[in-house]
Design a protein around this motif. Structure first.
Motif, short mmCIF file in Angstrom:
data_model
loop_
_atom_site.label_atom_id
_atom_site.label_comp_id
_atom_site.label_asym_id
_atom_site.label_seq_id
_atom_site.Cartn_x
_atom_site.Cartn_y
_atom_site.Cartn_z
N GLU A 79 -12.46 4.11 -9.60
CA GLU A 79 -12.80 4.67 -11.01
C GLU A 79 -14.12 5.52 -11.08
N ARG A 80 -13.94 6.54 -11.65
CA ARG A 80 -14.98 7.51 -11.62
C ARG A 80 -15.47 8.07 -10.40
N ILE A 81 -15.14 7.94 -9.25
CA ILE A 81 -15.37 8.50 -7.85
C ILE A 81 -17.14 8.61 -7.80
N PRO A 82 -17.69 7.67 -7.76
CA PRO A 82 -19.27 8.03 -7.70
C PRO A 82 -19.64 8.15 -6.39
N GLU A 83 -18.68 7.91 -5.36
CA GLU A 83 -19.26 8.25 -4.11
C GLU A 83 -18.64 9.65 -3.62
N ALA A 84 -19.57 10.37 -3.25
CA ALA A 84 -19.41 11.60 -3.29
C ALA A 84 -18.44 12.31 -2.03
N SER A 85 -18.33 11.50 -0.91
CA SER A 85 -17.49 11.67 0.01
C SER A 85 -16.27 10.66 0.17
N TRP A 86 -15.87 10.16 -1.11
CA TRP A 86 -14.82 9.14 -0.88
C TRP A 86 -13.51 9.78 -0.47
N TRP A 87 -13.20 10.76 -0.58
CA TRP A 87 -11.94 11.53 -0.08
C TRP A 87 -11.69 11.35 1.33
N THR A 88 -12.83 12.03 2.08
CA THR A 88 -12.57 12.03 3.33
C THR A 88 -13.37 11.08 4.20
N GLN A 89 -14.26 10.02 3.53
CA GLN A 89 -14.84 9.28 4.32
C GLN A 89 -14.36 7.82 3.97
N THR A 90 -13.44 7.59 3.06
CA THR A 90 -13.20 6.21 2.58
C THR A 90 -11.52 6.43 2.77
N LEU A 91 -10.95 7.26 1.96
CA LEU A 91 -9.50 7.19 1.73
C LEU A 91 -8.75 7.89 3.09
N LEU A 92 -9.33 9.20 3.45
CA LEU A 92 -8.53 9.74 4.20
C LEU A 92 -8.47 9.21 5.75
N PRO A 93 -9.64 8.52 6.08
CA PRO A 93 -9.83 7.95 7.50
C PRO A 93 -8.35 6.88 7.93
N VAL A 94 -8.05 6.21 6.48
CA VAL A 94 -7.17 5.05 6.71
C VAL A 94 -5.86 5.93 6.48
N LEU A 95 -5.60 6.63 5.73
CA LEU A 95 -4.36 7.23 5.50
C LEU A 95 -3.65 7.91 6.58
N GLN A 96 -4.62 8.73 7.56
CA GLN A 96 -4.32 9.48 8.35
C GLN A 96 -3.61 8.81 9.71
N ASN A 97 -3.62 7.54 9.69
CA ASN A 97 -3.18 6.63 10.78
C ASN A 97 -1.78 6.05 10.28
N TYR A 98 -1.37 6.39 9.22
CA TYR A 98 0.05 5.79 8.77
C TYR A 98 0.95 7.18 8.32
N LYS A 99 2.09 6.70 8.45
CA LYS A 99 3.00 7.76 8.02
C LYS A 99 3.91 7.26 6.68
N LEU A 100 3.18 8.02 5.71
CA LEU A 100 3.44 7.90 4.24
C LEU A 100 4.11 8.89 3.60
N SER A 101 4.85 8.76 2.61
CA SER A 101 5.66 9.85 1.83
C SER A 101 4.41 10.48 0.91
N TYR A 102 3.69 9.72 0.20
CA TYR A 102 2.77 10.23 -0.76
C TYR A 102 1.74 8.79 -1.42
N VAL A 103 0.53 9.38 -1.76
CA VAL A 103 -0.54 8.47 -2.17
C VAL A 103 -0.66 9.22 -3.93
N LEU A 104 -0.59 8.13 -4.69
CA LEU A 104 -0.84 8.81 -6.03
C LEU A 104 -2.16 8.05 -6.49
N VAL A 105 -3.06 8.85 -7.16
CA VAL A 105 -4.28 8.23 -7.98
C VAL A 105 -4.15 8.28 -9.38
N TRP A 106 -4.72 7.36 -10.06
CA TRP A 106 -4.47 7.19 -11.31
C TRP A 106 -4.86 8.42 -12.49
N ARG A 107 -4.67 8.16 -13.74
CA ARG A 107 -5.04 9.20 -14.34
C ARG A 107 -6.19 9.48 -14.76
#
Length: 374
Positions: free
Chosen positions: A288-316
């Motif tokens: 919520e409110r994404i206060p971490e400036a590098s959250w997308w590439t330093q928190t979320l992406l490093p985990v996702l890129q190691n798995y085979k998934l159809s999609y990831v959905l963030v809330w509104r």
């Protein structure tokens, strides 16, 4: 070892036949397209993306995601809460007439729609968060079964009203009774037995498909907390009643703890997906409110890129104090552009370039037969 692991990730699994033997051609294409896109990357999704954002509502063609990276999400989430009550707006104040239009716009632009349902408690009339016991009452023969069936009639009418310009019924991913391993909704783990939940799921699918002839849906089974495969499958309704599996997990503490839980659960999800021939997805996540400036590439992406998934959905992006995707000038906006450009993520422009007529995946031999539902 890393090369072996990556090779395993890229090996296609055997996809189970769709939950609906009479699925429309467009729904079949969506099922196969999800499978094919998964071989290319992970699609990014955003809830209510076209309806509103931070500082705006109902402006035609506007999107916070597109405003930041110049591209739209590949997956668009919407909610059907209050449709069952006959209201003109859903629980997030989106008019249902507008929702139909958004779904059509997404479909005709090459995107994918997924629908959740925060339906009211059918036994009490309270909200979805009213945890008074309801499931026993709405099953066939229960005191509120007629109410629930009437709600399904309204749901069916809406699904059958989703049509493209050429009259094609628009296929959508339907994700009912989500986060059922938690206990904050009336369909939650402490509000019904495992057998009651399975019966509710099967009854809902059968009623829509057999009684109401709704054949443009893919069904998504989406959990909340779980520790292992046994936990995840405790309320499993059966392979013939599900197309997509996933779970919801938000970051509420440290990034390290979120990454740890995400890795553990994605590992379990991927194993279940392979064993049951289901398409896996991270059906809700975010900070919520994404206060971490590098959250997308330093928190979320490093985990996702190691798995085979159809999609990831963030809330509104509901309010200035409640949003999960960046908007222009937001702290993580520049990092989100890098997330968009990464080879592991798919947004609308890249996803729609992969044609709907995907190559047919291999089906489990026993699933080729037309199943008969009782």
């Amino acid at each position: 070892m890393k090369h072996i692991f990556l090779a395993l990730l890229l090996t296609p699994f055997i996809l189970h036949a769709q939950s609906d033997p009479q699925a429309t051609p467009a729904a079949k294409q969506l099922h196969q397209r999800l499978y094919k896109l998964m071989q290319r990357g992970i699609m990014f999704g955003h809830q209510d993306d076209l309806a509103y954002g931070v500082g705006w509502k109902y402006e035609h063609g506007r999107s916070d995601v597109r405003s930041v990276c110049g591209d739209g999400p590949a997956v668009y989430g919407w909610d059907l809460g209050h449709l069952e009550l006959g209201r003109s707006h859903n629980l997030d104040s989106v008019p249902f007439d507008s929702l139909r239009s958004y779904i059509r716009t997404v479909y005709e632009s090459g995107g994918i729609n997924t629908l959740s349902w925060h339906g009211n408690n059918p036994a009490t009339g309270g909200s979805a968060w009213d945890t008074s016991l309801a499931v026993t009452a709405i099953l066939p023969g229960g005191s509120s079964s007629a109410t629930y069936t009437a709600w399904l009639d309204k749901l069916a009418d809406f699904m059958l009203s989703l049509k493209a310009g050429d009259g094609t019924l628009i296929p959508v991913i339907f994700r009912p009774f989500h986060e059922h391993t938690g206990s904050w909704f009336w369909w939650g783990q402490h509000q019904c037995t495992s057998m009651e939940f399975r019966t509710l799921w099967q009854y809902t699918v059968n009623y829509l498909q057999i009684q109401k002839h709704v054949h443009n849906l893919l069904f998504a089974y989406s959990a909340a907390d779980f520790n292992n495969e046994k936990d995840y499958l405790e309320r499993w309704p059966g392979d013939d009643f599900v197309d997509i599996i996933g779970f919801d997990l938000y970051q509420s503490g440290s990034a390290a703890n979120y990454q740890h839980l995400l890795r553990e659960r994605l590992h379990v999800l991927q194993e279940i997906a392979a064993a049951h021939g289901m398409i896996p997805a991270l059906t809700e996540t975010g900070l919520e409110r994404i206060p971490e400036a590098s959250w997308w590439t330093q928190t979320l992406l490093p985990v996702l890129q190691n798995y085979k998934l159809s999609y990831v959905l963030v809330w509104r992006n509901g309010r200035p104090d409640h949003y999960y995707a960046p908007y222009p000038g937001q702290a993580s906006a520049e990092d989100f552009k890098k997330f968009h450009a990464n080879e592991h993520t798919l947004f609308l422009e890249e996803a729609k370039s992969i044609k709907d007529k995907a190559e047919s995946p291999t089906l489990k031999a026993e699933s080729i037969k037309q199943k008969v539902k009782s």
